[in-house]
Design a protein around this motif. Structure first.
Motif, PDB file in Angstrom:
ATOM      1  N   TYR A  68     -14.375  30.482  36.343  1.00 48.42           N
ATOM      2  CA  TYR A  68     -14.045  30.606  34.923  1.00 48.42           C
ATOM      3  C   TYR A  68     -14.070  32.086  34.540  1.00 48.42           C
ATOM      4  O   TYR A  68     -14.351  32.943  35.379  1.00 48.42           O
ATOM      5  N   ASN A 120      -7.641  24.871  32.964  1.00 45.56           N
ATOM      6  CA  ASN A 120      -8.763  24.518  32.096  1.00 45.56           C
ATOM      7  C   ASN A 120      -9.561  23.365  32.688  1.00 45.56           C
ATOM      8  O   ASN A 120      -9.036  22.585  33.475  1.00 45.56           O
ATOM      9  N   LYS A 142     -13.242  24.957  29.230  1.00 41.22           N
ATOM     10  CA  LYS A 142     -13.414  26.277  29.847  1.00 41.22           C
ATOM     11  C   LYS A 142     -12.085  26.733  30.432  1.00 41.22           C
ATOM     12  O   LYS A 142     -11.323  25.932  30.969  1.00 41.22           O
ATOM     13  N   LYS A 143     -11.844  28.041  30.360  1.00 39.93           N
ATOM     14  CA  LYS A 143     -10.637  28.610  30.951  1.00 39.93           C
ATOM     15  C   LYS A 143     -10.870  28.846  32.439  1.00 39.93           C
ATOM     16  O   LYS A 143     -11.759  29.605  32.825  1.00 39.93           O
TER      17      LYS A 143
END
Length: 155
Positions: free
Chosen positions: A136, A46, A50-51
């Motif tokens: 991402y 992360n 955001k991933k």
């Protein structure tokens, strides 16, 4: 073994294969040293909500190696008792939880190797031409290190 046979060495490597903590730490072990200090920088999942799927690193390889060797010379001036230094940085795709950079330093006592490892990673992030791209779920972003001197000189 005579100490003159265990001359100080620097091990600098940029590679696209997975980095090995065991390999890097074994490079710096010395019978004259009671400390081996390590820094392992890994890919987290992360960034600012955001991933992160993975990271990708690119480098100006010959210049990056030259800059890392300068860092090793600086370490030896600041901490003369440091015996061996290893700096391995991964290039290309680095999945979550895998190492992007491993730094190992050996010295007779822990204070010098711990201080030298911190100096190495901070200086590497500030001066070595290695660029990180965060991927991402539905976008990507090239990241600049906030420590990077050339990025801050234009602001």
């Amino acid at each position: 073994m005579d100490e003159s046979e265990d001359v100080p060495k620097d091990f600098v490597k940029l590679k696209s294969e997975k980095l090995s903590v065991d390999e890097v730490s074994e490079l710096v072990v010395s019978p004259y040293c009671g400390a081996v200090s390590l820094f392992i920088g890994t890919t987290r999942n992360n960034f600012e909500g955001k991933k992160v799927i993975h990271l990708e690193y690119e480098a100006y390889t010959s210049m990056a190696e030259t800059e890392i060797k300068k860092i090793c010379r600086d370490v030896r001036q600041k901490w003369p008792s440091v015996k061996h230094i290893a700096v391995h940085h991964r290039l290309g795709v680095v999945p979550i939880t895998e190492a992007s950079v491993i730094i190992a330093v050996s010295s007779p006592h822990r204070a010098e190797s711990l201080e030298a490892v911190m100096y190495c990673i901070n200086t590497l992030k500030a001066s070595v031409p290695i660029w990180k791209k965060e991927i991402y779920e539905d976008e990507y972003s090239w990241k600049e290190n906030k420590e990077c001197f050339w990025a801050n000189s234009e602001k």
